[in-house]
Design an enzyme around this catalytic site. Structure first.
Site, PDB file in Angstrom:
ATOM      1  N   PRO A 190     -19.821  42.624  -1.541  1.00 49.38           N
ATOM      2  CA  PRO A 190     -19.098  43.694  -1.134  1.00 49.38           C
ATOM      3  C   PRO A 190     -19.583  44.691  -2.148  1.00 49.38           C
ATOM      4  O   PRO A 190     -19.475  46.177  -1.910  1.00 49.38           O
ATOM      5  CB  PRO A 190     -17.885  43.682  -0.773  1.00 49.38           C
ATOM      6  N   TYR A 224     -20.456  25.375  -3.072  1.00 47.79           N
ATOM      7  CA  TYR A 224     -20.020  25.929  -4.437  1.00 47.79           C
ATOM      8  C   TYR A 224     -19.757  24.739  -5.406  1.00 47.79           C
ATOM      9  O   TYR A 224     -18.710  24.163  -5.100  1.00 47.79           O
ATOM     10  CB  TYR A 224     -19.159  26.983  -4.228  1.00 47.79           C
TER      11      TYR A 224
END
Length: 260
Positions: free
Chosen positions: A194, A47
């Protein structure tokens, strides 16, 4: 498995901007996550090539004891993501971990996860390198990401595995066998992406409960297993608070059946 926390909604930091003009808002989100009792904050070397790890350190170091900050290694590169590649060579993993320690400002990483299994390097060599780092005191707990049941079983012959981070959501349950294995073994399962859903029944149930669709799909995930620890990410304080509040949403058996 070492206990992580009683909280059941973690935080994925990938979406947080790290540019100078947006840094203050990202810091505010991270600090609010801790205030709300988020038990785990997930980042990775990938990241931003470490920029996300540096952001977390700037916002939260020294880290509260009740929060696990986890990072991931196993890829290397620079610049655009298209230039990155899987890299599970033991010497490379060691260099990556040393960089993570520096950026997170710690002497030991609470939870280190292998971002992906490098198919060009034996899994035993990759996990073995992480086990050596743990023996040296640089890593407390080890996790895996995007693994099969067979890979999890092989890794467990080398070192204790604390977490598995696989993609899993209402629309994609490919890793149901891995979730079942984690449930049986008491390994925390961190589903990434999710919040994916296609509206429909999710929106209907949300309206019935006076909740947001995101809260409904997170509540559904929590019903799937006691080891489930979703890590939704956001750069919005309001969305962060909504996501954490999903831990209090209760689905009826009928609603759960409709969602499934």
């Amino acid at each position: 498995m070492p206990h992580i926390s009683t909280g059941r909604i973690g935080f994925g930091a990938m979406q947080l901007p790290t540019s100078p003009d947006e840094r203050a808002s990202s810091v505010a989100v991270l600090r609010r996550a801790v205030e709300l009792g988020v038990p785990l904050i997930d980042t990775a070397y990938l990241y931003g090539g470490g920029a996300n790890e540096e952001l977390i350190a700037a916002a939260l170091h020294p880290y509260p004891e009740e929060v696990v900050v986890t990072t991931k290694v196993g890829v290397s590169g620079s610049g655009a993501l298209s230039d990155w590649r899987l890299d599970g060579r033991p010497d490379s993993l060691r260099r990556q971990v040393d960089g993570c320690l520096t950026r997170l400002r710690v002497e030991r990483i609470s939870l280190l996860q292998l971002h992906r299994v490098d198919p060009d390097v034996p899994l035993a060599d990759q996990v073995g390198a992480l086990a050596e780092l743990a023996a040296e005191g640089k890593v407390e707990r080890i996790g895996l990401s995007e693994v099969t049941v067979d890979q999890l079983d092989e890794a467990r012959t080398i070192v204790d595995i604390a977490t598995v981070q696989n993609r899993y959501n209402l629309l994609d349950r490919t890793h149901e066998p891995v979730l079942r294995a984690c449930t049986r073994l008491g390994i925390a399962f961190l589903p990434w992406r999710p919040l994916a859903h296609d509206g429909g029944e999710v929106d209907a149930v949300a309206a019935e409960l006076g909740a947001t669709p995101a809260q409904v799909v997170l509540a559904w995930l929590l019903t799937r297993s006691p080891v489930m620890l979703p890590i939704p990410g956001t750069a919005s304080l309001a969305h962060l608070e909504d996501n954490v509040a999903a831990g209090t949403v209760r689905l009826t058996a009928e609603q759960q059946s409709r969602l499934e």
